[in-house]
Every structure is written in C-alpha cells, then in structure tokens.
Scaffold this motif. Structure first.
Motif, PDB file in Angstrom:
ATOM      1  N   ARG A  58       0.835  -1.206   0.000  1.00 38.75           N
ATOM      2  CA  ARG A  58       0.000   0.000   0.000  1.00 38.75           C
ATOM      3  C   ARG A  58       0.871   1.258   0.000  1.00 38.75           C
ATOM      4  NH1 ARG A  58      -5.329  -1.164   1.151  1.00 38.75           N
ATOM      5  NH2 ARG A  58      -5.713  -3.244   2.029  1.00 38.75           N
ATOM      6  N   SER A  59       2.052   1.142   0.600  1.00 33.18           N
ATOM      7  CA  SER A  59       2.961   2.281   0.741  1.00 33.18           C
ATOM      8  C   SER A  59       4.074   2.205  -0.303  1.00 33.18           C
ATOM      9  CB  SER A  59       3.579   2.286   2.141  1.00 33.18           C
ATOM     10  OG  SER A  59       4.710   3.120   2.200  1.00 33.18           O
ATOM     11  N   LEU A  60       4.224   3.268  -1.105  1.00 35.40           N
ATOM     12  CA  LEU A  60       5.321   3.318  -2.068  1.00 35.40           C
ATOM     13  C   LEU A  60       6.670   3.297  -1.360  1.00 35.40           C
ATOM     14  CD1 LEU A  60       4.128   5.971  -4.705  1.00 35.40           C
ATOM     15  CD2 LEU A  60       3.602   3.530  -4.573  1.00 35.40           C
ATOM     16  N   ASP A  65      11.901   0.729   0.109  1.00 35.43           N
ATOM     17  CA  ASP A  65      12.814   0.280   1.160  1.00 35.43           C
ATOM     18  C   ASP A  65      13.064  -1.221   1.121  1.00 35.43           C
ATOM     19  OD1 ASP A  65      12.940   2.888   2.063  1.00 35.43           O
ATOM     20  OD2 ASP A  65      11.443   2.603   3.645  1.00 35.43           O
ATOM     21  N   SER A  66      12.197  -1.965   0.431  1.00 36.24           N
ATOM     22  CA  SER A  66      12.278  -3.431   0.479  1.00 36.24           C
ATOM     23  C   SER A  66      13.083  -4.042  -0.656  1.00 36.24           C
ATOM     24  CB  SER A  66      10.861  -4.027   0.467  1.00 36.24           C
ATOM     25  OG  SER A  66      10.256  -3.887  -0.812  1.00 36.24           O
ATOM     26  N   VAL A  67      13.461  -3.234  -1.660  1.00 37.25           N
ATOM     27  CA  VAL A  67      14.112  -3.807  -2.843  1.00 37.25           C
ATOM     28  C   VAL A  67      15.379  -3.039  -3.198  1.00 37.25           C
ATOM     29  CG1 VAL A  67      11.941  -4.682  -3.786  1.00 37.25           C
ATOM     30  CG2 VAL A  67      12.733  -2.394  -4.434  1.00 37.25           C
ATOM     31  N   GLY A  68      16.169  -3.638  -4.081  1.00 42.00           N
ATOM     32  CA  GLY A  68      17.392  -2.999  -4.534  1.00 42.00           C
ATOM     33  C   GLY A  68      17.219  -2.177  -5.795  1.00 42.00           C
ATOM     34  N   PHE A  69      16.196  -2.529  -6.586  1.00 38.31           N
ATOM     35  CA  PHE A  69      15.983  -1.838  -7.854  1.00 38.31           C
ATOM     36  C   PHE A  69      14.495  -1.618  -8.056  1.00 38.31           C
ATOM     37  CE2 PHE A  69      15.606  -1.220 -12.403  1.00 38.31           C
ATOM     38  CZ  PHE A  69      16.719  -0.441 -12.710  1.00 38.31           C
ATOM     39  N   VAL A  70      14.140  -0.412  -8.542  1.00 34.06           N
ATOM     40  CA  VAL A  70      12.733  -0.052  -8.722  1.00 34.06           C
ATOM     41  C   VAL A  70      12.478   0.386 -10.155  1.00 34.06           C
ATOM     42  CG1 VAL A  70      10.876   1.512  -8.025  1.00 34.06           C
ATOM     43  CG2 VAL A  70      12.505   0.675  -6.317  1.00 34.06           C
ATOM     44  N   LEU A  86       9.614  10.258  -2.680  1.00 35.52           N
ATOM     45  CA  LEU A  86      10.169   9.112  -1.974  1.00 35.52           C
ATOM     46  C   LEU A  86      11.584   9.376  -1.467  1.00 35.52           C
ATOM     47  CD1 LEU A  86       8.902   6.462  -4.524  1.00 35.52           C
ATOM     48  CD2 LEU A  86       8.037   6.809  -2.206  1.00 35.52           C
ATOM     49  N   ARG A  87      11.961   8.636  -0.434  1.00 32.77           N
ATOM     50  CA  ARG A  87      13.326   8.708   0.105  1.00 32.77           C
ATOM     51  C   ARG A  87      14.144   7.584  -0.528  1.00 32.77           C
ATOM     52  NH1 ARG A  87      10.071   8.686   4.403  1.00 32.77           N
ATOM     53  NH2 ARG A  87      10.753   6.568   4.976  1.00 32.77           N
TER      54      ARG A  87
END
Length: 293
Positions: A58-60, A65-70, A86-87
């Motif tokens: 639900r949260s971008l 924060d959960s992955v290495g590549f977006v 985003l941070r």
C-alpha cells in the motif's frame, strides 16, 4: 560502485500493462520481482497474483525500502512527482519506462545517492498476457550511466529483447518513431476499417479483413526493408486508380481525404528510391494529389 545483477530484488511502482508485461517477462527469465505498488491496492494485488513471491504494498516508500531496484512504470507525467515523493538511499537503482523522457525526472533520487536509468520497450501493450508474449524481439531503448549500462543491457537480452542505447537528445525522435508506428498505426487501421460501413459492411468486418494485411506488411518490412517493401498503386504509377481513390474519397468519405493525401505524398520518395516510380511520374502524381488536399 553498487553492482546490480540477476540476484538484485526488483519492485514496480505502477501496475498497468507495461509494468505487468515487463514484470512477467523478467520473472520468466529468473529475475526476482518481489514487490509492487500502484495508485490502487486492488491493481497491485492483481499484478502480484500473477507472479509467485511478489508482494503488493500500500505504501510506495515501504516498497522502495524493500528492494534494490525499482521500475517506475507510471504515466510519463507522474514519474517525476513519484520519484520526488520518496526517500532514496545510497546504492539504490531505479529506472523509468518512458520513451520520451530522459533521466531528469529521476534527479532527486540521484542526489540521494541512487543510480538511474531508462528502459523503454518499443512495443504496443494492450494487456499483460499479450504483452509478455510480445516482448521477445522487442527493441528496448536504454539510457544509463556506467552503473546500470551492463545490467539493463543484460536484462533486455535475457527477456529476448534487442537493446539499443540512446543519448538524452535522441529520446524525442526515438519516441516519435514509436508513436508513428504504434499509436498512429492503430489509428490508421481504425480509419481504414471505418471506410467499410460506407459500402455496407461493419467496421469489425473491416478490421477482420485488414489485420492479415497488416501482418503481411510487417513481415515484408522486416524481411525486405525500406524501400523494397513499399507497394501499391503509387509505386506502380497507376494514375487511373489514384484518381478513382481521390474522387471516391471526396464524394463518400471526405473526412479521410486529407489523411490519404498526406500519406500518399509522404510515400512517393520511397517509391522513387525503390526504382519503381520515375521521378517525373512521381511529380505528376504529387500534383494530382495536392489538388485534392
């Protein structure tokens, strides 16, 4: 320098046809697509359900924060605002999938230590299922620095794509080429099919009849290239047929006459280049066509 490879976890922001198709192709090629977020959680859930191990967020920010590549696979206008909201951390990787935009919309992430790229599939996407099937053979327009150059090139190859590298100043012309072929070809097909009701057949009948021709044209173009695959009454110099077309459109479908004229005029140089049409006859045809514009 951060190293990105086939073990790097991947998340998607945007759950439309482009993102879903790319995610499916990457998953099939062994890349860990583990997270997705979208404007609506329902869209993210649908996306995630197609890929084992993919979690809808639900949260971008939690996704980032959960992955290495977006991959940001939103609309072009939303790329910058999404990135800016985003941070990002040192060593993060991200790429958008716009064909027209350069890397400027991702600048705020770069300023935070992330590395950015662009990874655009030069393909028409109407659904995820068909999109995954159509990705092999698709050209990918890539813009990236040294940190992502090899990673994105390898990624394109692994999913059966044809990677090409673009400079920022190339992007608009590259994308115009794609729009002419993808968006405007579908418009042209729609116009061609819309002629059919004028002789008492449905538009759907027209599409059914014309689609095999589109496939054959595509195959001829791929096999023989420009100008050899250019064909029809204009390269043949069939003045009688050309005049009949123009008169019929003027009388029965005047709304399509300007488009027909412009396409005919644009095609004459290719007919001359092919050697099928003498320059003096091309000039005569151009004069006739322009008189109907």
């Amino acid at each position: 320098m951060t190293t990105f490879d086939k073990s790097t976890s991947i998340g998607f922001i945007g759950a439309g046809a482009v993102g879903g198709s790319l995610a499916g192709a990457l998953h099939n090629a062994g890349y860990p697509v583990v997270a997705v977020a979208s404007r609506t959680f329902a869209s993210a859930e649908t996306f995630a359900a197609r890929i084992p191990g993919c979690v809808p967020y639900r949260s971008l920010q939690k996704l980032v924060d959960s992955v290495g590549f977006v991959f940001i696979t939103t609309s072009d206008d939303a790329i910058g605002p999404v990135c800016d909201s985003l941070r990002w951390r040192e060593g993060h990787g991200l790429a958008h999938c716009s064909g027209a935009a350069s890397l400027e919309p991702l600048q705020s992430a770069v300023e935070s230590g992330a590395v950015s790229g662009a990874f655009h599939p030069l393909q028409a996407f109407s659904s995820v299922e068909e999109g995954v099937e159509n990705i092999p053979g698709t050209t990918f327009g890539i813009e990236a620095g040294t940190d992502l150059h090899d990673y994105l090139e390898r990624m394109a190859l692994d999913i059966g794509g044809n990677p090409i590298f673009l400079r920022p100043e190339d992007k608009a012309l590259y994308h115009i080429s794609g729009v002419l072929m993808g968006n405007l070809l579908s418009v042209l097909a729609s116009v061609a099919a819309s002629v059919w009701p004028k002789f008492d057949h449905s538009r759907d009948e027209g599409i059914h009849a014309l689609t095999p021709m589109m496939v054959a044209v595509a195959r001829n173009m791929d096999a023989h290239g420009v100008p050899q695959a250019v064909a029809g009454p204009y390269p043949r110099g069939d003045l009688g047929t050309i005049r009949k077309h123009l008169e019929t459109l003027k009388a029965s479908a005047p709304e399509y006459l300007p488009l027909y004229c412009e396409l005919a005029l644009a095609g004459l140089p290719f007919a001359v280049e092919k050697g099928a049409l003498k320059p003096e006859l091309a000039e005569e045809i151009a004069r006739i066509v322009k008189s109907y514009r």
